[in-house]
Structures are given as C-alpha cells and as structure tokens.
Design a protein around this motif. Sequence first.
Motif, PDB file in Angstrom:
ATOM      1  N   ARG A 566      29.134  23.091 -30.182  1.00 20.16           N
ATOM      2  CA  ARG A 566      28.107  23.089 -31.206  1.00 20.16           C
ATOM      3  C   ARG A 566      26.738  22.886 -30.586  1.00 20.16           C
ATOM      4  O   ARG A 566      25.754  23.529 -30.963  1.00 20.16           O
ATOM      5  CB  ARG A 566      28.389  22.004 -32.233  1.00 20.16           C
ATOM      6  CG  ARG A 566      27.345  21.928 -33.337  1.00 20.16           C
ATOM      7  CD  ARG A 566      27.716  20.882 -34.366  1.00 20.16           C
ATOM      8  NE  ARG A 566      26.697  20.807 -35.398  1.00 20.16           N
ATOM      9  CZ  ARG A 566      26.736  19.971 -36.429  1.00 20.16           C
ATOM     10  NH1 ARG A 566      27.780  19.150 -36.568  1.00 20.16           N
ATOM     11  NH2 ARG A 566      25.763  19.948 -37.332  1.00 20.16           N
ATOM     12  N   SER A 569      25.646  26.007 -29.066  1.00 26.41           N
ATOM     13  CA  SER A 569      25.178  26.929 -30.096  1.00 26.41           C
ATOM     14  C   SER A 569      23.761  26.595 -30.524  1.00 26.41           C
ATOM     15  O   SER A 569      22.932  27.477 -30.725  1.00 26.41           O
ATOM     16  CB  SER A 569      26.128  26.874 -31.295  1.00 26.41           C
ATOM     17  OG  SER A 569      25.636  27.667 -32.354  1.00 26.41           O
ATOM     18  N   ASP A 570      23.476  25.285 -30.663  1.00 24.82           N
ATOM     19  CA  ASP A 570      22.123  24.865 -31.034  1.00 24.82           C
ATOM     20  C   ASP A 570      21.126  25.250 -29.956  1.00 24.82           C
ATOM     21  O   ASP A 570      19.998  25.676 -30.250  1.00 24.82           O
ATOM     22  CB  ASP A 570      22.094  23.352 -31.255  1.00 24.82           C
ATOM     23  CG  ASP A 570      22.895  22.942 -32.496  1.00 24.82           C
ATOM     24  OD1 ASP A 570      23.151  23.817 -33.339  1.00 24.82           O
ATOM     25  OD2 ASP A 570      23.262  21.757 -32.578  1.00 24.82           O
ATOM     26  N   ALA A 572      21.369  27.755 -27.822  1.00 20.80           N
ATOM     27  CA  ALA A 572      21.168  29.208 -27.866  1.00 20.80           C
ATOM     28  C   ALA A 572      20.231  29.584 -29.005  1.00 20.80           C
ATOM     29  O   ALA A 572      19.348  30.448 -28.857  1.00 20.80           O
ATOM     30  CB  ALA A 572      22.505  29.920 -28.014  1.00 20.80           C
ATOM     31  N   SER A 573      20.391  28.921 -30.163  1.00 21.91           N
ATOM     32  CA  SER A 573      19.515  29.205 -31.296  1.00 21.91           C
ATOM     33  C   SER A 573      18.076  28.832 -30.990  1.00 21.91           C
ATOM     34  O   SER A 573      17.138  29.572 -31.316  1.00 21.91           O
ATOM     35  CB  SER A 573      20.020  28.433 -32.517  1.00 21.91           C
ATOM     36  OG  SER A 573      19.152  28.632 -33.616  1.00 21.91           O
ATOM     37  N   LEU A 574      17.896  27.674 -30.331  1.00 22.83           N
ATOM     38  CA  LEU A 574      16.540  27.266 -29.970  1.00 22.83           C
ATOM     39  C   LEU A 574      15.922  28.227 -28.973  1.00 22.83           C
ATOM     40  O   LEU A 574      14.746  28.583 -29.076  1.00 22.83           O
ATOM     41  CB  LEU A 574      16.567  25.849 -29.387  1.00 22.83           C
ATOM     42  CG  LEU A 574      16.215  24.706 -30.340  1.00 22.83           C
ATOM     43  CD1 LEU A 574      16.342  23.375 -29.641  1.00 22.83           C
ATOM     44  CD2 LEU A 574      14.812  24.878 -30.902  1.00 22.83           C
ATOM     45  N   GLU A 576      16.580  31.369 -28.583  1.00 26.19           N
ATOM     46  CA  GLU A 576      16.226  32.595 -29.300  1.00 26.19           C
ATOM     47  C   GLU A 576      14.919  32.409 -30.075  1.00 26.19           C
ATOM     48  O   GLU A 576      14.037  33.275 -30.062  1.00 26.19           O
ATOM     49  CB  GLU A 576      17.347  33.004 -30.251  1.00 26.19           C
ATOM     50  CG  GLU A 576      16.989  34.249 -31.064  1.00 26.19           C
ATOM     51  CD  GLU A 576      18.122  34.714 -31.954  1.00 26.19           C
ATOM     52  OE1 GLU A 576      17.956  35.766 -32.597  1.00 26.19           O
ATOM     53  OE2 GLU A 576      19.175  34.036 -32.002  1.00 26.19           O
ATOM     54  N   ASN A 577      14.786  31.271 -30.759  1.00 25.12           N
ATOM     55  CA  ASN A 577      13.554  31.002 -31.510  1.00 25.12           C
ATOM     56  C   ASN A 577      12.347  30.950 -30.588  1.00 25.12           C
ATOM     57  O   ASN A 577      11.250  31.429 -30.937  1.00 25.12           O
ATOM     58  CB  ASN A 577      13.682  29.688 -32.280  1.00 25.12           C
ATOM     59  CG  ASN A 577      14.632  29.790 -33.461  1.00 25.12           C
ATOM     60  OD1 ASN A 577      14.868  30.888 -33.973  1.00 25.12           O
ATOM     61  ND2 ASN A 577      15.187  28.670 -33.878  1.00 25.12           N
ATOM     62  N   TYR A 617      18.365  38.864 -28.303  1.00 27.15           N
ATOM     63  CA  TYR A 617      16.998  38.441 -27.996  1.00 27.15           C
ATOM     64  C   TYR A 617      16.664  38.626 -26.519  1.00 27.15           C
ATOM     65  O   TYR A 617      15.495  38.749 -26.159  1.00 27.15           O
ATOM     66  CB  TYR A 617      16.744  37.013 -28.464  1.00 27.15           C
ATOM     67  CG  TYR A 617      17.487  35.915 -27.732  1.00 27.15           C
ATOM     68  CD1 TYR A 617      16.955  35.349 -26.580  1.00 27.15           C
ATOM     69  CD2 TYR A 617      18.694  35.424 -28.206  1.00 27.15           C
ATOM     70  CE1 TYR A 617      17.616  34.325 -25.907  1.00 27.15           C
ATOM     71  CE2 TYR A 617      19.366  34.409 -27.548  1.00 27.15           C
ATOM     72  CZ  TYR A 617      18.827  33.863 -26.405  1.00 27.15           C
ATOM     73  OH  TYR A 617      19.470  32.851 -25.745  1.00 27.15           O
TER      74      TYR A 617
END
Length: 806
Positions: A566, A569-570, A572-574, A576-577, A617
């Motif tokens: 998890r 995943s967080d 990777a999301s950051l 990408e942002n 991204y």
Amino acid sequence: DASQSSGGGGGGFTLQWGLRVGPTNALNISAMLAALPPGQQRVVLPAGSLLASQTYTFVASMTAVGWGLTSTGSLQVHVLRSGAPPVLSVSGGTNRSVYRWQSTSLRVEADASACSPNTTGVNFAWQVVSGPALALSEKTVNSSTLVIPSMQLLPSRTYELRVSLVNLGSDGSAAADGFSASRRVTLRALASPIVAYIAGGDRWSSNASTMVVDASGSTDPDSASGGFDFFWSCSPDPCLTDDTSYLLFNNTPRLEIPAGSLRGGTATQDGSGAVTFVFTVLVSKDPGPRQSQASVTVTVFNTPQVDVAMSVQGGVQSKYNVGSRVVLQGKLAEADGVLQQLNCSTLAWSWVPEEGAWGAYPSNVFWTLESLSTAADGLAITPKAAAAGGSFLVALQALCDGVAVGRSSMTLLVNGPPTGGQCSATPASGTEVETTFRVECVLWADDAEDLPLLYQFSSRGGAGGDNTSDVPLSGRIVSNSLSLPLDAGGSDRTVTLLGQVCDSHGACTDAQGSDVLVQVAAQVTSAASIFNDVVSKAMGVKDVETVLQAGRIVAGRVSSAGGSRRAASDVASLQENLVRSVINISQSAIYSSDFVTLASSALASALASRTLPAAVYHQDAAAFLYSLAYECRSQGLEAQSIPSFASVLSNLLAAANLTSASDVLLGRVESTSEYVGGLLLRNRLAGELAQSMVSNLFQLQTRRYSATSMDGVQLSSVACGTGARDCASVRFRDVTSLLTSSILSAGGGLMDLQLITWDLSTKPAVNGTVLELPMLTVNLVVAGSAEARALALAEGPRTAPPREDL
C-alpha cells in the motif's frame, strides 16, 4: 520577529515591545507585550487576538547594554476581515518602460487572507484595458507572471494592463463569498535606438582605385516601417575634389568614390605618402526621429592597395558577452585589377590585435584564441572575464609576399555584467517546509542600455544535493527576490542561497551566496501533506517556482519511502502527481533556455525514485522532455548545456528496466535520446551516471529481445581499435570492459550525451557468448582525451563523417 536586529557594541542588547494607540483592543495587546521577558526577540500572538479590519503598529525598542543607546523599529499589520481582498504587488513597479525588442515579464504577488471561506485556490487574469490591440500569450494570461514576447509592443505607444485575482470555490468558479482584487500596470514601449554601421571597418585604400563606403547594414531593432535617411560628412574637409564633392550630399547608404577623387587637405602624411580620412554617416529614422552615427577611418595610399573588408558572423553586435564566441571573416574586393598590378607570388592573411601578437595580448588575458591559426581569412576568439567592459581593436592585413598591401580593423566592445550589489537571504534560520526563506538581490547597477536586469536563483547544499552543484530555483525573472520553502532532509543543515544578476544582453554576475540554517521540524510533514498544502495551492496561482521547489521536497521524501505494498502504491501515486505537476505548471511558462534547465531539473527530481516500474506518466515525462529539446532547437539553443536532460533519461531507463512490458516507454526514450543527441547540446555526464545509463541499456537489450539476464553472460569478441574510422559494430568482452574502455573512461572524464543514442530498434546479434549492440550515434567524444574518437556504428558497414563535421 526582531531577531535580525544588530549592534550593542559587544555588550548585547535588550528589546522591549509596545503598541501604538489606535485599535479598539490596544490595551489587551499592550498587556500581552508588557508581560514578555525584556530580551525576547520573536513574538507570537494567539490566533483571534487581533481584530478584523483593524491596523496594529508594533514597536520594538532596542537598548545597548552598558551604553544607554536606543534604537526603535516598527511594523504595521493590517488585519483582513474574512473574504477581504488581498494585497497585490507588482515586481519592478506599476509604471514600466521597455524596448520593443525586449521580452517583458510582469510578475504579481498576492498577500491574501488565509481565512477566506469555501475556497480551493485563486485565479489570475491579465487583460489590456487601454492602448493598441495586444494579444496576450495563452500560456501566461492566467498566470502570476505575464510574459509579453519581443516585438509585440508598438514603439512609442502606451499600454495599460489590469491583473485580476479571484479566489475559487469548490466547483472551480469564483466563490460567492470570496474575494477579488485587481492592480493596473502602465507599460510604455520605447522606440529602440537604431544602429548605424559602416561595413568593412577601418581600412587601407588606394587613391588609384574606386573606394566604397557602405552603410546599408545599419539596422532598426524595432523593424519599424519606413526607410533610413543618410547624412554623410568627411574630415579633413574638403576630402573630395570639386567635381565629386556632391557625393557627400546624396541621401544614400552607399558612397562610391571614383579613383583620384580624394585629396590630401591638411591631413598629416607619413613617409609613404598615406593620407587619413574619416568618413561619418548620421543615420535617421522615424518615429522620433531616432538617430545613430558611425565613422570609418580610411588611410589612402598612392600605391596600389587591395580592399580588405571585415565582417562578423551573424552580424555586428553593439556588445559581446564574456564567453561568447566571436567569429570574424575577411575578404578581398579586387577593384580595378589591383591584384594583377601587385603581381604577388604569395598572398596571405594576418590577424593582429592592437597590442601585438595574440600570445602577448598581454599574456592572452583578454581573449581566448579559438582558431588554429591567425594566418587564415577567418578568426574565432572568445572574450575572457578580464575583457569585460573594455574595447579592443582587431585588425586583418593582406600580405603580398610578406608586405602589407591591405588592412581592415574593427573595435569590439565587451559587455560588462551588473556590478555593485549584493544578494542576501532571510531569516538566518528556520524550520523545513514551514519557514518561507527569502533571497533578495539589491543595489545592482549597469549601463542604461543594458537594462532591465533579470535575476536567477539557486541553492547549494540542500537535502538531496551536495556542496558543489547548484540546484536551480528559478529561471531568469524580473523580480529581484524569491521566497520558497526548503528541506532539511532528516538533519539540520546549512543551505546556501545564491543569486545571479543578468543584464538584458545576457551578461551575468554571480553574487556571493548567503547561508541559512534549515532545521528539522519537531513533527515531520509527510510528502502527501506537502503536496496537498504547498504544491497544489501553488498550482492554483500558477506559481512556477514554488511548484517546482516544493515538488523537489516531496520527491526527496518519495525517494526514501518504502514499506508495504500500500505504501508503494501511495509512493507511485505521489510520483505521478509530481511528474504531472511539473508538466502542467510548465504550460504557464515561456520556454527560455533558463526555464528549460529549471523544468528538466525538476523533472529529474520528480523521477528520482528508481524503484518504481514504468507507467503511463513515465511515457508522458519522456514526451515532455522531447518537447523541451524541441524548444531548444527552435530557439537556436543547441549549444546550451543542460545536464539534467541525461538525468531524466537515466531515471526513465531505470523505470523501464523494472517493467516487463515497456516498449512504448522505450520507444519514447529512444526517440528523445536520438533527438537530444542530434541537437549536439554538449551535455556532459559524470562518468558514474554515463556508466549507469550504459548498464541499463545493455540490460534492456538483453531482456527485450532474448529474455536473458546479464548475470553470467560473457560478451567476448574484438572491439574497434584505436583510431578506427569505419566500424560496423563495437564489441566488448563484458559490461565491465565497456565501462572501463577508453571510450567511456578516459581518466574519469565527462561523457558526451550522444553516448546514449543506441539503436534500440534493432535486435542485437547474440552469437554464443558474444552480444553485438548496434548504435546510431557517430559522436562518442570524451572530454580531455588525447583525440576525439568518432565511431560510426550501425547494422551494416558505415563510414564516419570527417572530424570537422562532429
């Protein structure tokens, strides 16, 4: 905060706080201040203690211990009511005068109330409210910085612009109970000075030949409609015979003086019978009219002389910057068969500076001689720092059997950078992320024709960096100050904030750095919180510098993150942002060379976590880097050194190596690599980074086409030998032999970025233990090597181009 107060004569000082009368609750606040210890330098008042719509004037009285000397300082605080309009300020003032040839930046800062309800951000909007029609750039019309490209303003006209600021509600529209504010800016476009120019420079000529004095190369930087008027004069007067004197009264850019038309007058003659004349042209053009004057000195001999003309590649400039290459070109004009009359067995060239040979000029401290010889018709020289602000005469002589029979000379002015100022940072210490550190450059001065000044900021020694390389914090901006958060990176650290001040012609001065202490917060702010609280809000006001700097802070924390799936995943999301914030905020900027460096550096930081597999991204990042490289080419910035290009590509390759299906990303990396390599950007990579990229490329090749691992694979065969000029491929025994080869190492030198231009579209030949890797690049140049090796590498036999084409 009065902690920046100084003095005390070595005995220290005390501070006493007070409040001037005025606010309705002045007695309550005064009581709070009176209760403070006498030496307290920083005062924190509880939220809610100051009343809305009131103005408070705080006073600090400083007394030197043992001396009895007292000094006071005051600070006025306006307390906004909920939804009150912010205070807008325009860097450089609201009344500006600029030349049409200059790109103009208008930068506004907003000090808004933090208690406005139901807001998710603010929106800027620029518009022209009076003056001629002006189309504002879509990129910056809704940004805090409006950029008006050069040649858009009409000369001698005045424009009034208005910038409006509205805070937005949750639906993205103007909040019903929010605020709005506006500020007007008056912009006057000045008619640029025209430049009178007489081609060929000072020269020798013969009275037995026709002489041409040509001012048709005079220029108008504004490209205004209408033609030039030319008014000629000559000294000593009279210069011309009676039957040709009318030539000076012609309104013409080109004087053609027949043979025998010059007379000696009262000029001093030397033993050779030479007479010196000075021809002057006054060039005039509307609007204004604007006027400019140029002169040329002609030494006239009775003996035959060849006409030598000198020109500057790319056109003559009013000033040349230190470090900029100046290429001079000479040519002969064979008038009236002079060359046949001279009957030269050898006609040669000789470039001479006014102070003697280049090696003693003096000791070559002013110029770097780039040409291999001073006996050719061309000369390439580069002014050194010692030449700044000076003027230098360079002459070209034509030699007939060793005897000078023609000469032309030109004076080159070297631009001096801004001087006299300083750059400082405040506060001296603060907390990571929470404290906004400000670096400001003041009191810088330069010649009037070199204004306005531009400022560029960077840092050294910050988290994730080192004490030798600088991290860009801004491009060249019109604001002389920049306020940004900094990161401690896990431990208190000293960060040096740097300012560079440049004039409008590009001459820059690096100011002495100012150190600040960045302290670790008592409670470390998470990367997600920084992104939401700082990056996202800065995106709302299109604050390019804050988005990119805060993004670096987030990236540093993302790179060190780990743990559960998890958490991954967080992360990777950051990431990408972050990547998308860099790409999106860049749409609000004009792509100058300094911004390309800033954006690519921020993108490299955003991709610094090399443990995340490739995603969509990453493909967008590769496409964005390609667009930056494209802008470099479109603006003629091929020679701009941008090392962060290589860092981005390296990070993308690392991500591709962690993904089984990465053909799309590889395709974009390949095209970007080839394009960047083709630009000849002169990017230099540290050996370690170059080797890492080569290793990644090898791994990609073996996995992409044969699903084999590099572990245990021996790549053995012969490689092209030293000096080889036509190789079909290059083979190395193993990865180590490649990384330590003369192509890559050369004593730990720096690598050309084109090293990474491998032909990844072609399947490498794997024969037993031999892997043959095709390459597209023809330029593997190692800085500092004894020779620049050119290896043409392709699937089939291919011959390298001549070295001079590299």
